[in-house]
Each structure stands twice: as C-alpha cells, then as structure tokens.
Design an enzyme around this catalytic site. Structure first.
Site, PDB file in Angstrom:
ATOM      1  N   ASP A 231       0.885  -1.176   0.000  1.00 39.24           N
ATOM      2  CA  ASP A 231       0.000   0.000   0.000  1.00 39.24           C
ATOM      3  C   ASP A 231       0.913   1.214   0.000  1.00 39.24           C
ATOM      4  O   ASP A 231       1.777   1.340   0.865  1.00 39.24           O
ATOM      5  CB  ASP A 231      -0.852   0.008   1.267  1.00 39.24           C
ATOM      6  CG  ASP A 231      -1.892  -1.100   1.236  1.00 39.24           C
ATOM      7  OD1 ASP A 231      -2.775  -1.112   2.091  1.00 39.24           O
ATOM      8  OD2 ASP A 231      -1.801  -1.952   0.331  1.00 39.24           O
ATOM      9  N   ASP A 389     -13.423  -3.589  -1.354  1.00 39.07           N
ATOM     10  CA  ASP A 389     -13.182  -3.228   0.059  1.00 39.07           C
ATOM     11  C   ASP A 389     -14.487  -3.416   0.838  1.00 39.07           C
ATOM     12  O   ASP A 389     -15.194  -2.445   1.106  1.00 39.07           O
ATOM     13  CB  ASP A 389     -12.713  -1.777   0.160  1.00 39.07           C
ATOM     14  CG  ASP A 389     -11.417  -1.554  -0.611  1.00 39.07           C
ATOM     15  OD1 ASP A 389     -11.293  -0.512  -1.287  1.00 39.07           O
ATOM     16  OD2 ASP A 389     -10.543  -2.439  -0.554  1.00 39.07           O
TER      17      ASP A 389
HETATM   18  O1  1PR Z   1     -10.583   3.138  -5.175  1.00 37.75           O
HETATM   19  O2  1PR Z   1      -9.610   2.569  -7.419  1.00 37.75           O
HETATM   20  O3  1PR Z   1      -8.636   4.420  -6.034  1.00 37.75           O
HETATM   21  O4  1PR Z   1      -8.361   1.995  -5.390  1.00 37.75           O
HETATM   22  C1  1PR Z   1      -7.872   2.165  -4.104  1.00 37.75           C
HETATM   23  C2  1PR Z   1      -7.102   0.919  -3.759  1.00 37.75           C
HETATM   24  O5  1PR Z   1      -6.405   1.123  -2.538  1.00 37.75           O
HETATM   25  C3  1PR Z   1      -8.014  -0.261  -3.550  1.00 37.75           C
HETATM   26  O6  1PR Z   1      -7.362  -1.449  -4.016  1.00 37.75           O
HETATM   27  C4  1PR Z   1      -8.175  -0.345  -2.030  1.00 37.75           C
HETATM   28  O7  1PR Z   1      -8.304  -1.707  -1.594  1.00 37.75           O
HETATM   29  C5  1PR Z   1      -6.853   0.205  -1.550  1.00 37.75           C
HETATM   30  N1  1PR Z   1      -6.969   0.967  -0.327  1.00 37.75           N
HETATM   31  C6  1PR Z   1      -7.542   2.179  -0.186  1.00 37.75           C
HETATM   32  N2  1PR Z   1      -7.396   2.577   1.094  1.00 37.75           N
HETATM   33  C7  1PR Z   1      -6.703   1.615   1.742  1.00 37.75           C
HETATM   34  C8  1PR Z   1      -6.299   1.658   3.163  1.00 37.75           C
HETATM   35  O8  1PR Z   1      -5.737   0.694   3.689  1.00 37.75           O
HETATM   36  N3  1PR Z   1      -6.580   2.795   3.818  1.00 37.75           N
HETATM   37  N4  1PR Z   1      -5.778  -0.603   1.027  1.00 37.75           N
HETATM   38  C9  1PR Z   1      -6.426   0.584   0.829  1.00 37.75           C
HETATM   39  C10 1PR Z   1      -6.529  -1.723   1.489  1.00 37.75           C
HETATM   40  C11 1PR Z   1      -4.989  -3.329   0.771  1.00 37.75           C
HETATM   41  C12 1PR Z   1      -3.974  -4.421   1.181  1.00 37.75           C
HETATM   42  C13 1PR Z   1      -4.666  -5.721   1.433  1.00 37.75           C
HETATM   43  C14 1PR Z   1      -4.628  -6.404   2.752  1.00 37.75           C
HETATM   44  C15 1PR Z   1      -3.296  -6.771   3.296  1.00 37.75           C
HETATM   45  N5  1PR Z   1      -5.607  -2.728   1.871  1.00 37.75           N
HETATM   46  O9  1PR Z   1      -3.181  -3.966   2.221  1.00 37.75           O
HETATM   47  O10 1PR Z   1      -6.033  -5.474   1.267  1.00 37.75           O
HETATM   48  O11 1PR Z   1      -5.403  -5.667   3.664  1.00 37.75           O
HETATM   49  O12 1PR Z   1      -3.160  -6.368   4.607  1.00 37.75           O
HETATM   50  P1  1PR Z   1      -2.625  -7.362   5.743  1.00 37.75           P
HETATM   51  O13 1PR Z   1      -1.992  -8.562   5.056  1.00 37.75           O
HETATM   52  O14 1PR Z   1      -1.609  -6.537   6.485  1.00 37.75           O
HETATM   53  O15 1PR Z   1      -3.797  -7.726   6.549  1.00 37.75           O
HETATM   54  P2  1PR Z   1      -9.360   3.110  -6.042  1.00 37.75           P
END
Ligand code: 1PR
Length: 535
Positions: A231, A389
């Site tokens: 991320d 999400d």
């Molecule tokens: O909406 O097209 O601009 O895409 C935004 C992208 O960024 C999407 O893929 C969304 O999932 C991701 N995103 C947005 N905000 C966050 C955040 O964390 N605040 N990441 C975020 C969500 C993604 C990974 C994965 C697991 C791994 N997290 O980190 O989903 O959670 O984490 P872990 O192994 O530590 O538990 P757009």
C-alpha cells in the site's frame, strides 16, 4: 554499442512489453525496434511479444504491412521467439474475434471452457510437459512458469510436429511450439522469475546449452500463488512510502498520528521478488483523491520496479476518468495506458468498479463507457483486476437485506446469525448499497479478469482471512479470486486454500514487518499439500 549483440523486437504497441525490454537489457543485449517491414527482413534474431487481443494485433500487423514480412522471415526458418499472443498469431485462425492468423501453424486458437469449472483467464503458474528435447527449455522440467491468457492453441493431427510442450488446464493445451529455429511460448518468460530469464538468455545467445531431456514425470499443476502487496501513499513530508492500514487506518496510534512508514516501494518490491513472490501489487491508496498522472512518483516507482522484478506487477489506486484543475479531461483508459507503459501487467480498479457495477445492476445495460469495460476491451480482461473493500454487516435474518448473506460461524455483537458484506469506496470511507457477492458477479460481466478481495474487518488484524467472505465470492464468479486481508501466521495460507477456491493469497503487513518470509509461506503450503511455485 557495436560490441553488444542486438536483438530485434517487434512491438506493435498494444501493451506492456517494458518487462521484456528490461529482461533483454538485464541479459546484456541491445534492442533494434521494428518500425517497417524491412526491419524484420534485416533482423538476425526476432522476438515477437503479443499482448492484447488477437483481432487488434492482426489489424495492426496487416495495416502496417508487417504480417507479410513476418511470415517470410519465419518461412526462411530464421531465429524467432513468439511470446503469448505471439504464439497464437502463428495459427491459421482464432475464435477470439473470429480472425484469421498468420497461417504458419495449422489449426485454431480457442477459448478455455469455463463451463467445466475452470477459472478463465488461465492466470498463474503452471508446469510444462516437454514433447521433444529442447535446448531452449533446458531445465524446465518440474519447474513452473507464468501464464495469463483466456485462449490457447489446440493440438490436432496437422500441428502435432510443431508441439514442443503442453500444459494441463482442464485438458492439455499447447504451451510451447518449435520447428527448426522457430520457437514460441504461451507463457511469459519475462514474468517467470529466474527460470524465465534463463529461457530468454538461451534464445538470445543462440541456445548453446545442452538439450533438456523429455521427462514424463514433470509435475503439472495449476498452482496457488502468493502476492506481496504494497500500500503506497505520500506521507506528510510528501515522500511516497509503503504504509499499512489497521482496518484501513494507516496513521500511527502515536500523538503525531503520522502515516505509518514501512519502507521504500521499489526496494521492498525487489526484496519480495527475490524472496519468491509470485506477483507484486502496488496500491496507491490515496489515488481516489490525487490524480495518478499528476502523482508521477507512482509511475516512477513502476518504471524502477519493473527493471528488476520479473514476475507480474499489478498497480491500483486512482484509475478512473478525471478532469484536472484546468478542465483537461483524462479518460481512465489514458491513466491505465500510462501505468501499462510504465511497467504494470495488470491494473486494479476499486471505487470506480463499484460505481460501474451499481449502474449496471440498476439499468441492466452494459454501456461500454465504464473504466472497467474500456480497459478490458483494449487490453483484455486478464489485465484488469477489481479490488473490493467490503465490511461485514450483521443481520438477524436474511430478509433484512436485499443482498446475499452468509450464515456466520461466530454470531455478531448482538447475537446476529447472518451477515452480508457491504462494499465501500474511497478506501473504506463510504459504504455503498451493494454487496460483495453482487458486485463480483457484476464486474465479471463487465470484463474484470480477477477479483482482489480485501476485507476491512480483517485488514491488518493478523487473525486470518475472512474464510466465509472468500467462499462466498469465489463461488460467485468463474474468474480467479485473490484472498486478501488478515494474514498473520503460516497456517492462514494453508487454511484459505484448503477451505476456499481462492487462486491466490495476498499479504502486506507480515511481509513488511519481516515477521514471515514469502519462502516460509510457500514451504508451509507445499508441506500442507497446496501446490505452489518454489524457487
Ligand atoms: O478506489 O480505485 O482508487 O483503489 C484504491 C485501492 O487502494 C483499492 O485497491 C483499495 O483496496 C486500496 N486501499 C484504499 N485505502 C486503503 C487503506 O488501507 N486505507 N488498502 C487501501 C486496502 C490493501 C492491502 C490488502 C490487505 C493486506 N488494503 O493492504 O487489502 O489488507 O493487509 P494485511 O496482510 O496486512 O492484513 P481506487
């Protein structure tokens, strides 16, 4: 420089061939571009990567007058290496676009049959069964290479002497061809790690290694794959850092609430490649507000990462139509094209896919205007991932919601026995009236090639994946589903593959904090009987 050997690359401009360029440079060769039919005639050694759709490729080859000189070059049995679509185009005909090919190899190219329970596209790592000794594929027996395609060459009596290797996916399909100096590979050597670079090296230096023996014991699997997810966002100082949410909250619990900084994107990506990641995903998590093309560092991260990461790179965040402060309109296709040109193999769409699915479910009409439809039409659905999400919403009874519910194994806070998964946009900041089940089916119809299934409740908790969510979604679609969010222990990886039909497992925090290595995850998976690629 004259000292360095040259290879001619036929890049007809449909997709990401930056990685092949990077691999050729890494192997010490310079590239001569094909800009005219004569460039093909003058080539000593020709690489022809095919990306995108069969029909679009044939249209370009014919309109630029390249098809004729390409056939002449091949018929003269001069050193040739086709890659992916570059293999399929050699056939007489393809069902994709119902288009005539170059007519070098007798027979047709047909789509995998997803009705037999196969996830199509065939994306991921698989083995090869050599059908004749081969210098080019020396050392390939028992190893795995990376495929990403929905169509494949079909073996028949007329083309069997062309078949160099087959792979099993449903039935056996042609994964490599050879006749004399003419080679072509259905898989992507430039995305198949070190084994792939060795194959390219052998083609480039004329294959002076001993021939690989045909070996019938080579195992053939469609493997489960492990993705390292970074991320990425700018911190308050404006630097692009790898961060990690705790249920999507990326700010430290300390008084200054600064953005968690877990390292530099390009450095970490390189480390994960060396540690055996089958894919690296960058998510520009504030992409929904600052425009990625304005946010050049993300493109630069991709350019640098693709110079030494030779497994698939996926990038997401901020891919949607955009009008800048001066009123200049940028279509999502332009944004995606910039990402592909910078080294991405796949792009991932989050928020915009929710809006597109909502509209499609509401109207029942495919407008072709959504970023999802536009990008998958031009680049193929295997280049488009939809990132979801979702968050769990407990209900006492399924009748309380119009969306598909699951019966939860652990009752909710007020003893609720059911739950549905509400999709969100803007990084989990806004809940929408659509469930993960309904969204997945809708985006599959709109052209998504994969689902990256996150889970806000499990994100960063280290308590394991949301098994019920992954089961729900992987049974809803026939495209590959990537389990994401919550990995904390080795067992979480074998659990998600044993209990769900997920094709891949993604993790972030445990890798960034160096609590678990990717190698140890894969060794655990093999011990638990889950087929995966070992280095
Ligand atoms: O909406 O097209 O601009 O895409 C935004 C992208 O960024 C999407 O893929 C969304 O999932 C991701 N995103 C947005 N905000 C966050 C955040 O964390 N605040 N990441 C975020 C969500 C993604 C990974 C994965 C697991 C791994 N997290 O980190 O989903 O959670 O984490 P872990 O192994 O530590 O538990 P757009």
């Amino acid at each position: 420089s004259s000292g360095t050997s040259k290879v001619t690359l036929l890049d007809y401009g449909a997709g990401n061939v930056r990685s092949i360029r990077n691999a050729i440079h890494l192997l010490g060769f310079n590239i001569r571009e094909v800009t005219s039919p004569e460039d093909i005639g003058n080539a000593k050694r020709l690489i022809f990567p095919g990306v995108g759709s069969f029909k679009a490729a044939m249209d370009v080859l014919n309109s630029k007058g390249l098809a004729e000189s390409l056939c002449a070059y091949i018929r003269e049995d001069r050193p040739f290496l086709g890659i992916c679509l570059g293999l399929q185009l050699l056939f007489d005909y393809s069902e994709e676009g119902f288009t005539e090919g170059l007519g070098i190899i007798p027979g047709t190219v047909a789509r995998f049959d997803s009705s037999a329970g196969l996830r199509v596209p065939h994306i991921g790592w698989n083995g090869l069964q050599l059908k004749q000794p081969s210098q080019l594929l020396e050392g390939i027996n028992g190893r795995h290479v990376y495929f990403v395609h929905s169509y494949r060459g079909v073996a028949c009596e007329e083309n069997k002497d062309w078949i160099l290797a087959t792979s099993r996916y449903g039935d056996d399909f042609i994964s490599a061809i050879r006749k004399g100096n003419i080679h072509a590979l259905q898989f992507h050597p430039e995305k198949s790690g070190v084994i792939g670079l060795d194959i390219l090296r052998r083609f480039l230096d004329g294959g002076h290694s001993e021939a690989a023996k045909v070996c019938s014991t080579s195992v053939i699997f469609v493997l489960k794959w492990v993705i390292a997810c970074l991320d990425v966002r700018s911190n308050d100082a404006g630097d692009l850092v790898v961060t990690k949410g705790d249920q999507y909250d990326v700010r430290e619990q300390t008084s200054d609430r600064e953005v968690r900084n877990l390292g530099k994107p390009v450095e970490l990506a390189g480390r994960y490649f060396k540690d055996g990641a089958d894919e690296v995903t960058f998510l520009n998590i504030t992409g929904f507000r600052d425009f990625p093309l304005g946010d050049m560092p993300m493109l630069e991260v991709l350019r640098q990462a693709s110079e030494h990461v030779f497994v698939p790179l996926t990038v997401g965040g901020g891919i949607h139509d955009f009008t800048d402060a001066h009123g200049r309109f940028y279509s999502s296709l332009e944004v995606a094209a910039e990402y592909f040109r910078s080294g991405a193999d796949k792009i991932s769409i989050g928020s915009d896919a929710v809006y597109a699915a909502e509209e499609y479910l509401h109207t029942g009409v495919k407008t072709g205007k959504s970023s999802l439809e536009q990008i998958s039409y031009v680049y193929g659905n295997q280049a488009v991932v939809v990132s979801i999400d979702p968050r769990r919403i407990y209900v006492n009874d399924p009748s309380e919601t119009p969306f598909r519910t699951i019966q939860v194994s652990k009752p909710g806070p007020n003893g609720e026995k059911y739950a549905w998964y509400q999709c969100t946009v803007k990084g989990g900041r806004e809940g929408r009236q659509i469930g993960a089940y309904e969204l997945s089916k809708a985006v599959e119809e709109l052209g998504a090639g994969e689902i990256l299934l996150n889970c806000i409740d499990c994100d960063g908790q280290g308590q394991g994946y949301d098994i019920e969510l992954v089961q729900l979604v992987s049974e809803a679609v026939t495209i590959p589903v990537i389990a994401s969010s919550g990995a904390g222990r080795l067992e979480h990886f074998s659990e998600v593959f044993h209990k769900t039909a997920a094709s891949a497992a993604l993790a972030a925090g445990i890798f960034h904090r160096e609590e678990i290595s990717i190698t140890s995850v894969k060794e655990h998976m093999v011990q638990a009987g889950v087929d995966t690629r070992l280095l």
